[in-house]
Design an enzyme around this catalytic site. Structure first.
Site, PDB file in Angstrom:
ATOM      1  N   ASP A  67       0.834  -1.195   0.000  1.00 26.94           N
ATOM      2  CA  ASP A  67       0.000   0.000   0.000  1.00 26.94           C
ATOM      3  C   ASP A  67       0.875   1.254   0.000  1.00 26.94           C
ATOM      4  O   ASP A  67       2.029   1.242   0.465  1.00 26.94           O
ATOM      5  CB  ASP A  67      -0.914   0.025   1.224  1.00 26.94           C
ATOM      6  CG  ASP A  67      -2.011  -1.032   1.143  1.00 26.94           C
ATOM      7  OD1 ASP A  67      -2.258  -1.549   0.033  1.00 26.94           O
ATOM      8  OD2 ASP A  67      -2.616  -1.336   2.190  1.00 26.94           O
TER       9      ASP A  67
ATOM     10  N   TYR B   8      -5.308  -9.897   2.494  1.00 24.82           N
ATOM     11  CA  TYR B   8      -5.506  -8.491   2.850  1.00 24.82           C
ATOM     12  C   TYR B   8      -5.304  -8.348   4.355  1.00 24.82           C
ATOM     13  O   TYR B   8      -6.158  -8.743   5.165  1.00 24.82           O
ATOM     14  CB  TYR B   8      -6.905  -8.022   2.450  1.00 24.82           C
ATOM     15  CG  TYR B   8      -7.128  -7.941   0.956  1.00 24.82           C
ATOM     16  CD1 TYR B   8      -6.523  -6.944   0.193  1.00 24.82           C
ATOM     17  CD2 TYR B   8      -7.964  -8.848   0.297  1.00 24.82           C
ATOM     18  CE1 TYR B   8      -6.727  -6.845  -1.171  1.00 24.82           C
ATOM     19  CE2 TYR B   8      -8.180  -8.759  -1.071  1.00 24.82           C
ATOM     20  CZ  TYR B   8      -7.562  -7.763  -1.803  1.00 24.82           C
ATOM     21  OH  TYR B   8      -7.777  -7.669  -3.157  1.00 24.82           O
TER      22      TYR B   8
END
Length: 524
Positions: A302, A441
């Site tokens: 990210d 995730y």
């Protein structure tokens, strides 16, 4: 340049297979000069018919008779005369075969020997007389480029290809006998190019591909310089830095809003002013003197996450490089200096193009360290029990809300191999470490994502949990290392990173502040 199928060059000096040698000796013992073929065949596999039919297999003039039939079709150069016999007598070029056959016919007919007029050949129209000129054009096309390997292809006009077929038909030979004109041109030009450039032919992925284009008004030689590739691992040491360029969505990367600078990106054209790609690829492109560069990563973290520990595998592809040999250690230093502490690279090596596919497709597990904030105080024992519950758990994750706009909506199953949690100084804080299957995730494993991820740390504790900072600590192949010796083009000795030793363990008394300032909140 349109896509061209490049025919592999054949080394005329190679040794024939043992089984061919043995069979040829057998048939020579029968008195037939042909290669290993059944004497009951009316036409042998090379397209030749024994002059007296299937019973006449001992006629030692059969090759001469066939050569005489070819010469009767019109003026032929030695290359075109010898090409229908390309599968005979290993170690000879077609021109040598043709010259020998022309001599044999003159001797057999007791006529004066007349050498070939190569320019007057009705089949190739004298193309072989231009090979030296084509070679020089090839050399000129790659002037200034360093390369070690090459390949040659030829696009032959339909007329010449038809002539090549008619030659055999007019002599009552199989149209497929020998080898095509195109293939011989590839080989003959290839041998000359290799000698002129002191490089080696590569049938798989050469540094340079040459195309001899004969179909236009004027012959030409085109050169395609293939990309060079550099493998390594990067560590992203600061947050809010994407892996690749991120153009500004408001100005579509133009940096302009009408006649003024875009107020969103301040005229830069990028949503984020820097990326890992922008801090690495231009340096490699400059050192290798290329025209452009592309960044290929083994997944991506990210934007608000750091990449530490082992670093993440990547490949930088440099288009049309003029230099292919670099000092990898010095290149590392150049990139680190250019990135000024935002990014650092390790283990740089020249690699093959297959490494791009490996980086993108090899299954890899990841290790993470996350700073977590709870809505309510959490008992340390309950935190430890929840982490243990998640260890080795199969996690079902419906596409997270934060990526739903760019990912297909589906439920994915991933495994959380190991989860550990260390309480912070405050009972609403903790550091959670996760070793998980690729594609897990992590933020949602902790928060639950409004029930889209099951199980989750928040769901197990019954307390809302938010990731306020995230670090990726290791990216390693599930079953084997990314770094395989056969993928590299240099001999630099770089050991693959070991996540057990590269990643510093989290001590029991470590507080959240060691991961990120407690006043920072980057939840998302």
């Amino acid at each position: 340049m349109s896509e061209v199928t490049v025919t592999a060059l054949r080394d005329d000096a190679r040794e024939p297979p043992d089984e061919v040698v043995d069979a040829a000796r057998h048939h020579r013992s029968l008195g037939w000069s042909g290669d290993a073929r059944s004497e009951t065949h009316r036409r042998d596999e090379r397209g030749f018919t024994p002059p007296g039919g299937e019973d006449d297999v001992t006629d030692d003039t059969s090759v001469v008779a066939r050569a005489r039939a070819l010469l009767a079709t019109g003026p032929l150069c030695d290359h075109c005369l010898g090409r229908p016999f390309a599968e005979r007598s290993f170690g000879l070029g077609n021109d040598e075969r043709g010259r020998a056959l022309r001599t044999a016919v003159a001797l057999d007919d007791d006529e004066d020997f007349a050498p070939a007029d190569a320019d007057d050949c009705w089949v190739c129209e004298g193309v072989f007389t231009s090979l030296d000129g084509f070679t020089q054009r090839a050399v000129d096309a790659v002037e200034g480029f360093a390369f070690d390997s090459y390949q040659v292809g030829t696009r032959v006009p339909g007329l010449l290809a038809e002539n090549d077929r008619l030659l055999r038909e007019d002599a009552d030979l199989d149209p497929e006998v020998g080898e095509p004109l195109r293939k011989e041109l590839n080989r003959e030009l290839g041998k000359r190019v290799g000698a002129a450039t002191d490089t080696e032919v590569d049938f798989d992925r050469p540094d340079v591909q040459f195309l001899l284009e004969l179909t236009g008004d004027e012959p030409r030689v085109e050169a395609t310089v293939n990309s060079a590739f550099v493998y390594g691992r990067y560590r992203k040491l600061e947050r809010d830095v994407p892996q690749t360029e991120w153009p500004c969505g408001d100005c579509a990367g133009s940096g302009r809003d009408g006649g003024t600078a875009c107020p969103v990106c301040d005229g830069s054209g990028y949503r984020y002013p820097e990326s890992v790609e922008q801090l690495t690829a231009p340096v490699v492109e400059d050192v290798m003197d290329g025209v452009d560069a592309a960044f290929h990563g083994a997944g991506r973290e990210d934007v608000d996450a750091r990449m530490l520990g082992t670093g993440r595998p990547f490949v930088i592809e440099v288009m049309e490089p003029r230099r292919r040999t670099v000092d990898a250690a010095r290149l590392e230093s150049d990139i680190d200096a250019f990135a000024e502490g935002t990014v650092a690279v390790d283990g740089l090596r020249l690699c093959r193009y297959e490494t791009v596919e490996r980086v993108k497709q090899l299954d890899a597990s990841k290790r993470y360290r996350a700073a977590v904030t709870f809505d309510e105080p959490v008992d340390p024992d309950a935190l430890a029990d929840a982490a243990e519950t998640l260890s080795a758990a199969t996690v079902e994750q419906y596409t997270p809300n934060r990526v739903d706009h760019r990912r297909a909506s589906t439920t994915r199953e991933r495994t959380a191999y190991e989860v550990t949690a260390t309480p912070g100084e405050a009972p609403t804080r903790a550091v959670v470490e996760i070793h998980g299957e690729g594609g897990l995730y992590v933020k949602e494993l902790i928060s639950g994502d409004d029930g889209r991820t099951e199980p989750s740390l928040a769901g197990t504790l019954g307390v809302e949990a938010t990731v306020t900072a995230l670090d990726v600590l290791a990216v390693t192949g599930e079953t084997e290392s990314f770094e395989q010796p056969e993928l590299f083009r240099d001999d630099r000795d770089v050991a693959p990173p070991d996540d057990e030793t590269v990643v510093e363990p989290l001590a029991a008394d470590t507080v959240v502040g060691s991961l990120v300032d407690d006043t920072r909140d980057t939840a998302g």
